[in-house]
Design a protein around this motif. Structure first.
Motif, PDB file in Angstrom:
ATOM      1  N   SER A 138       1.255  -3.285  -5.897  1.00  0.00           N
ATOM      2  CA  SER A 138       0.659  -3.234  -4.558  1.00  0.00           C
ATOM      3  C   SER A 138      -0.664  -4.000  -4.518  1.00  0.00           C
ATOM      4  N   GLN A 148       1.252   0.847  -8.391  1.00  0.00           N
ATOM      5  CA  GLN A 148      -0.091   0.555  -7.882  1.00  0.00           C
ATOM      6  C   GLN A 148      -0.487  -0.883  -8.183  1.00  0.00           C
ATOM      7  N   THR A 192     -12.356  -4.439   6.009  1.00  0.00           N
ATOM      8  CA  THR A 192     -12.393  -3.790   7.319  1.00  0.00           C
ATOM      9  C   THR A 192     -13.813  -3.756   7.871  1.00  0.00           C
ATOM     10  N   TYR A 216      -5.006   1.398  -7.526  1.00  0.00           N
ATOM     11  CA  TYR A 216      -5.133   1.742  -6.107  1.00  0.00           C
ATOM     12  C   TYR A 216      -6.590   1.807  -5.669  1.00  0.00           C
ATOM     13  N   ALA A 217      -7.506   2.117  -6.615  1.00  0.00           N
ATOM     14  CA  ALA A 217      -8.922   2.194  -6.264  1.00  0.00           C
ATOM     15  C   ALA A 217      -9.464   0.821  -5.872  1.00  0.00           C
ATOM     16  N   SER A 274      -9.833  -3.283   0.693  1.00  0.00           N
ATOM     17  CA  SER A 274      -9.438  -3.058   2.085  1.00  0.00           C
ATOM     18  C   SER A 274     -10.598  -2.540   2.912  1.00  0.00           C
ATOM     19  N   LEU A 275     -11.375  -1.617   2.331  1.00  0.00           N
ATOM     20  CA  LEU A 275     -12.520  -1.047   3.042  1.00  0.00           C
ATOM     21  C   LEU A 275     -13.583  -2.100   3.315  1.00  0.00           C
ATOM     22  N   VAL A 310      -9.299   8.916 -10.032  1.00  0.00           N
ATOM     23  CA  VAL A 310      -9.306   7.462  -9.957  1.00  0.00           C
ATOM     24  C   VAL A 310      -9.229   6.802 -11.329  1.00  0.00           C
ATOM     25  N   THR A 343      -7.535  -1.609  -4.632  1.00  0.00           N
ATOM     26  CA  THR A 343      -6.883  -1.893  -3.348  1.00  0.00           C
ATOM     27  C   THR A 343      -7.671  -1.259  -2.204  1.00  0.00           C
ATOM     28  N   ASN A 344      -8.062  -0.006  -2.383  1.00  0.00           N
ATOM     29  CA  ASN A 344      -8.814   0.703  -1.346  1.00  0.00           C
ATOM     30  C   ASN A 344     -10.178   0.070  -1.114  1.00  0.00           C
ATOM     31  N   MET A 345     -10.858  -0.297  -2.203  1.00  0.00           N
ATOM     32  CA  MET A 345     -12.198  -0.871  -2.076  1.00  0.00           C
ATOM     33  C   MET A 345     -12.146  -2.212  -1.359  1.00  0.00           C
TER      34      MET A 345
END
Length: 309
Positions: free
Chosen positions: A203, A200, A139, A128-129, A135-136, A82, A131-133
């Motif tokens: 995105s 990344q 959600t 991307y980390a 999104s999570l 990461v 983006t993932n955080m």
């Protein structure tokens, strides 16, 4: 009403449980296609699973998330992947204007002050980390708007972890279908990620610039996933397969690759002893699923469905 229906169906033992026999093995093994978000509390009401558990002597899961040492190794590997190369920071990668948008969104969605020294480690995260955080966290926020998903999450450990804990209490061997990436594989992945930093970043900015629209899209996807969950609850394998196949074009390729790697490990385990396999239900579905692969390999695979919908 939906919650009452869901609870009633869950107690009727209809989830995706399969018996695997033949192929030269003396005693059958079993596969449970789980949903990772479902609480393990449901197992106590799942008579078919409890009976299958009695017939087995060892457990194989995707990854033993109850193993502290493995979790530390995985966390260490993940941390390596990461981090930005060459001591870069996310502020340098994005530039002042784009970094300000990220800082504002992290505060609003994750309650993290990215400019505070307490968040210093995050300064070196790859795009991307973030983006993932984001999104999570989004959600998790939206789960409350999808009744079936909220109900199934429960308060206990996830289903896969509960199965693992029960197996260890029984003194079983617990094996893993996935394995930690070797150092050379990590290095290749690290190099690949380093070359994609600009992509990344683009995105991440697409998410930040259209966050509310993306949030509505996530809610829509969760509402569609609600139907998939109900199919799992009913134990309707055909309906579950239909919904899962429509979710995304990328998942089948991911499942296919992992399933092919898992198949020899599954066969080896079944030849050792009657084995209970617990993994995400998406790994079952055809034409790349383990149900089909095992049948192709000469085994009989039969769904255990005690509830008639």
């Amino acid at each position: 009403m939906l919650l009452l229906v869901s609870a009633a169906i869950i107690s009727s033992n209809a989830q995706l449980l399969f018996r695997v026999s033949g192929g030269g093995v003396e005693k059958p093994s079993y596969m449970l296609g789980s949903l990772h978000l479902v609480s393990g509390e449901t197992l106590e009401r799942y008579d078919a699973y409890l009976e299958a558990e009695k017939q087995c002597e060892q457990l194989y899961v995707e990854y033993d998330i109850t193993n502290d040492q493995h979790n530390k190794e995985l966390q260490s590997s993940g941390l390596e992947l990461v981090m930005l190369p060459d001591s870069l920071t996310i502020f340098e990668v994005l530039g002042a204007e784009r970094a300000q948008k990220l800082t504002e969104r992290m505060q609003l969605t994750c309650h993290v002050n990215l400019t505070d020294s307490a968040a210093m480690q995050m300064w070196h995260w790859q795009p991307y980390a973030f983006t993932n955080m984001l999104s999570l966290m989004t959600t998790n926020e939206l789960f409350s708007k999808v009744p079936t998903l909220q109900k199934l999450r429960g308060k206990g450990a996830p289903m896969d972890a509960t199965c693992t804990i029960r197996a260890k209490l029984n003194g079983w061997k617990v094996g893993e279908l996935d394995q930690l990436a070797r150092q050379e594989e990590l290095e290749k992945t690290r190099e690949k990620m380093a070359k994609s930093i600009d992509e990344q970043a683009d995105s991440l900015m697409a998410l930040l610039n259209n966050f509310e629209e993306r949030k509505q899209t996530m809610l829509h996807e969760l509402e569609k996933w609600d139907k998939t969950v109900l199919a799992w609850i009913k134990g309707d394998f055909e309906e579950f397969t239909s919904y899962m196949s429509a979710e995304t074009d990328e998942q089948p390729l991911l499942f296919n690759e992992r399933n092919k790697k898992w198949l020899p490990r599954i066969i080896e385990a079944m030849n050792e002893a009657p084995t209970l396999f617990v993994f995400g239900a998406g790994h079952l579905i055809q034409p790349y699923g383990l149900v089909h692969l095992l049948r192709e390999a000469g085994y009989e695979v039969e769904q255990i469905k005690t509830f008639k919908w």
